[in-house]
Design a protein around this motif. Structure first.
Motif, mmCIF file in Angstrom:
data_model
loop_
_atom_site.group_PDB
_atom_site.id
_atom_site.type_symbol
_atom_site.label_atom_id
_atom_site.label_comp_id
_atom_site.label_asym_id
_atom_site.label_seq_id
_atom_site.Cartn_x
_atom_site.Cartn_y
_atom_site.Cartn_z
ATOM 1 N N THR A 1 -1.401 -0.899 -4.626
ATOM 2 C CA THR A 1 -2.070 0.322 -5.057
ATOM 3 C C THR A 1 -1.215 1.500 -4.641
ATOM 4 O O THR A 1 -0.550 1.470 -3.601
ATOM 5 N N VAL A 2 -1.234 2.535 -5.479
ATOM 6 C CA VAL A 2 -0.474 3.745 -5.207
ATOM 7 C C VAL A 2 -1.340 4.954 -5.522
ATOM 8 O O VAL A 2 -2.110 4.941 -6.485
ATOM 9 N N VAL B 1 -4.039 7.646 -9.110
ATOM 10 C CA VAL B 1 -4.229 6.381 -8.420
ATOM 11 C C VAL B 1 -4.026 5.263 -9.428
ATOM 12 O O VAL B 1 -4.373 5.385 -10.603
ATOM 13 N N ALA B 2 -3.418 4.180 -8.972
ATOM 14 C CA ALA B 2 -3.202 3.020 -9.836
ATOM 15 C C ALA B 2 -3.165 1.772 -8.975
ATOM 16 O O ALA B 2 -2.788 1.799 -7.799
ATOM 17 N N THR C 1 0.850 -1.185 0.000
ATOM 18 C CA THR C 1 0.000 0.000 0.000
ATOM 19 C C THR C 1 0.887 1.236 0.000
ATOM 20 O O THR C 1 1.732 1.397 0.889
ATOM 21 N N CYS C 2 0.694 2.081 -0.980
ATOM 22 C CA CYS C 2 1.509 3.292 -1.144
ATOM 23 C C CYS C 2 0.560 4.477 -1.277
ATOM 24 O O CYS C 2 0.367 5.022 -2.380
ATOM 25 N N SER D 1 5.552 6.532 -11.765
ATOM 26 C CA SER D 1 6.963 6.731 -12.097
ATOM 27 C C SER D 1 7.726 7.469 -11.004
ATOM 28 O O SER D 1 8.889 7.176 -10.734
ATOM 29 N N VAL D 2 7.071 8.431 -10.335
ATOM 30 C CA VAL D 2 7.767 9.260 -9.357
ATOM 31 C C VAL D 2 7.964 8.538 -8.023
ATOM 32 O O VAL D 2 9.021 8.648 -7.387
ATOM 33 N N ASN D 3 6.964 7.779 -7.594
ATOM 34 C CA ASN D 3 7.013 7.173 -6.258
ATOM 35 C C ASN D 3 7.114 5.653 -6.265
ATOM 36 O O ASN D 3 7.892 5.085 -5.497
ATOM 37 N N LEU D 4 6.344 4.991 -7.108
ATOM 38 C CA LEU D 4 6.240 3.538 -7.031
ATOM 39 C C LEU D 4 7.549 2.831 -7.395
ATOM 40 O O LEU D 4 7.762 1.678 -7.000
ATOM 41 N N VAL D 5 8.429 3.514 -8.111
ATOM 42 C CA VAL D 5 9.699 2.896 -8.496
ATOM 43 C C VAL D 5 10.475 2.428 -7.263
ATOM 44 O O VAL D 5 11.139 1.382 -7.289
#
Length: 361
Positions: free
Chosen positions: A228-229, A212-213, A151-152, A176-180
């Motif tokens: 999920t982010v 959201v993704a 969970t992000c 791209s900015v955070n989930l990486v």
């Protein structure tokens, strides 16, 4: 006594300055130069008592370092990294490795064919709590890995986007900015990702990117991952708010990753190991958690010490260029799956003789 390594830093924005602060904690390596054409770059170099160069070419011509940290904008990573490797200089590149995996492959190819070390700045792998989690999972304490849930969720204020309008554009969403960062940790803890399915939703603030993704990851070992982010959810469940890694984020007593196996489960970052009493797992048997102990230290300092060790030839990179490339491939697959609705299959990008010839590597 070991040689006092000369480490140069290119780019002294927020991240570059944090690298400089980490480098200052080492006793066997020191900042030797700054590469930054801005006035702020020159002022920072002056305050540190080191020379400032406008280009990498000038640096290597006048004051070649033993190692280089690239904390410049992502579009510059590959070109600048190639300059360093061509000069035989090991390089630590901030993530992501490049704007695309195809572009980043050129840098990985140059490193692998020349033998010059390339590291990617996924510093969270150097956090002692992640090292402990990796140790527990690798030792088989969870049994066979079956699933991971990440969970992000966090809320970035409007000012965050207004200060840098590029953050509102397509491709600059939380995938791209955070989930990486999270994808790299999931790969490190749970293994390679082979398939990706995803859904995204457009920004509720009217920006050009998603806010959201969600994704389903198929791991090579048979485990299934769900994540999920979002940067528009008010919530306590994200690495930033749970890990206590960076003091600017107010901490919460929650966890953001749940990793499940056939004999036990682990929550991260609180490192609570869950298992049934009496030996064999059984949902009618009480289940309880034990809190694992681990060391505490700054992962950025640990990463810099590791870089110095790699420069000396004492160890192999924990996060090599190839590792950074594979993480970038998963991020691209999530983006493409979200756009097309189709399952994406991830294959290892190979450096072939034909590729070397076409790219001039």
């Amino acid at each position: 006594m070991k040689k006092n390594l000369k480490i140069a830093i290119a780019g002294v924005g927020l991240v570059g300055k944090r690298h400089a602060a980490a480098l200052a904690q080492l006793q066997d390596a020191a900042l030797s130069a700054i590469v930054d054409p801005s006035e702020d770059g020159r002022a920072f170099a002056a305050s540190a008592g080191v020379p400032c160069y406008e280009t990498l070419e000038a640096l290597f011509d006048k004051n070649a370092p033993d190692g280089l940290v690239l904390a410049t904008p992502t579009p510059l990573h590959v070109g600048q990294g190639l300059i360093a490797i061509d000069c035989g200089c090991p390089v630590l590149v901030e993530k992501p490795l490049g704007t695309t995996a195809a572009e980043a492959l050129a840098l990985v190819a140059a490193s692998e064919t020349s033998g010059v070390s390339l590291l990617v700045g996924h510093h969270r792998r150097h956090n002692p709590l992640i090292q402990k989690a990796h140790q527990v999972i690798s030792a088989g304490d969870l049994g066979e890995l079956r699933a991971v849930q990440a969970t992000c969720w966090f809320y970035k204020p409007d000012a965050y986007f207004d200060q840098a309008p590029w953050r509102k554009e397509k491709g600059a969403g939380p995938i791209s900015v955070n989930l990486v960062h999270d994808i790299d940790l999931l790969r490190y803890l749970c293994g390679e990702v082979k398939t990706v399915q995803a859904l995204t939703a457009p920004s509720r603030r009217g920006y050009a990117n998603e806010d959201v993704a969600g994704a389903v990851l198929g791991f090579a070992n048979g485990a299934v991952g769900t994540l999920t982010v979002s940067d528009s959810i008010a919530a306590p469940w994200s690495w930033e708010l749970t890990s206590r890694e960076y003091p600017i984020y107010p901490p919460t007593p929650e966890s953001c990753y749940l990793i499940g196996g056939s004999t036990g489960s682990l929550s991260v970052p609180d490192l609570r190991l869950w298992s049934h009493s009496g030996g064999a797992p059984d949902w009618w048997t009480p289940i309880a958690a034990s809190s694992l102990t681990r060391a505490a230290s700054d992962p950025l300092v640990n990463q810099m010490a590791h870089f110095a060790s790699v420069v000396r030839g004492e160890t192999a990179p924990l996060v090599s260029g190839r590792e950074g490339l594979r993480t970038l491939q998963v991020i691209e697959a999530i983006q493409k799956a979200g756009e097309t609705g189709l399952v994406q299959h991830i294959n290892d990008l190979q450096v072939t003789e034909k590729y070397k010839e076409n790219e001039g590597v």
